[in-house]
Design a protein around this motif. Structure first.
Motif, PDB file in Angstrom:
ATOM      1  N   THR A   8       0.806  -1.197  -0.059  1.00 22.87           N
ATOM      2  CA  THR A   8       0.082  -0.201   0.081  1.00 22.87           C
ATOM      3  C   THR A   8       0.963   1.383   0.059  1.00 22.87           C
ATOM      4  OG1 THR A   8      -1.793  -1.192   1.259  1.00 22.87           O
ATOM      5  CG2 THR A   8      -1.844   1.343   1.150  1.00 22.87           C
ATOM      6  N   THR A   9       1.996   1.213   0.875  1.00 18.88           N
ATOM      7  CA  THR A   9       2.903   2.174   0.701  1.00 18.88           C
ATOM      8  C   THR A   9       3.417   2.579  -0.544  1.00 18.88           C
ATOM      9  OG1 THR A   9       3.144   1.781   3.355  1.00 18.88           O
ATOM     10  CG2 THR A   9       4.651   3.428   2.187  1.00 18.88           C
ATOM     11  N   THR A  12       1.220   3.891  -3.138  1.00 10.47           N
ATOM     12  CA  THR A  12       1.050   5.405  -2.726  1.00 10.47           C
ATOM     13  C   THR A  12       1.937   6.287  -2.927  1.00 10.47           C
ATOM     14  OG1 THR A  12      -0.634   4.778  -0.973  1.00 10.47           O
ATOM     15  CG2 THR A  12      -0.094   6.931  -0.995  1.00 10.47           C
ATOM     16  N   ALA A  16       2.407   8.954  -6.205  1.00  8.84           N
ATOM     17  CA  ALA A  16       2.352  10.271  -6.007  1.00  8.84           C
ATOM     18  C   ALA A  16       3.724  10.843  -6.738  1.00  8.84           C
ATOM     19  CB  ALA A  16       2.707  10.507  -4.522  1.00  8.84           C
TER      20      ALA A  16
END
Length: 89
Positions: A8-9, A12, A16
């Motif tokens: 998930t990190t 993300t 970004a």
């Protein structure tokens, strides 16, 4: 290690970073210098250092400031930077 948190990190941060000013700066440095590996290593090291600062600062902030307040402050900061870019640009 929590695999779900890891992916998930990763997703993300990856999303970004794609197409942002950092990537454009790395592309420009590569085109100007022709030094692919030097630019890659320098940009990677810079991202690792910036991320380390963010993780350390986040760890401290969340001990003393409620999560909702941090989210509001971050959101306002993004809006402010966006407005600044539009006005200056």
């Amino acid at each position: 290690m929590n695999r779900s948190l890891f992916w998930t990190t990763f997703a993300t941060v990856f999303l970004a970073e794609v197409g942002d000013k950092t990537q454009l700066a790395a592309m420009t440095a590569t085109v100007r210098s022709g030094q692919i590996w030097t630019v890659f290593l320098a940009a990677s090291a810079a991202l690792v250092c910036a991320t380390a600062i963010g993780v350390a600062l986040g760890g401290v902030l969340f001990r003393y400031i409620p999560e909702a307040a941090i989210k509001w402050a971050a959101g306002c900061a993004f809006i402010a930077v966006g407005l600044w870019v539009l006005i200056k640009g």
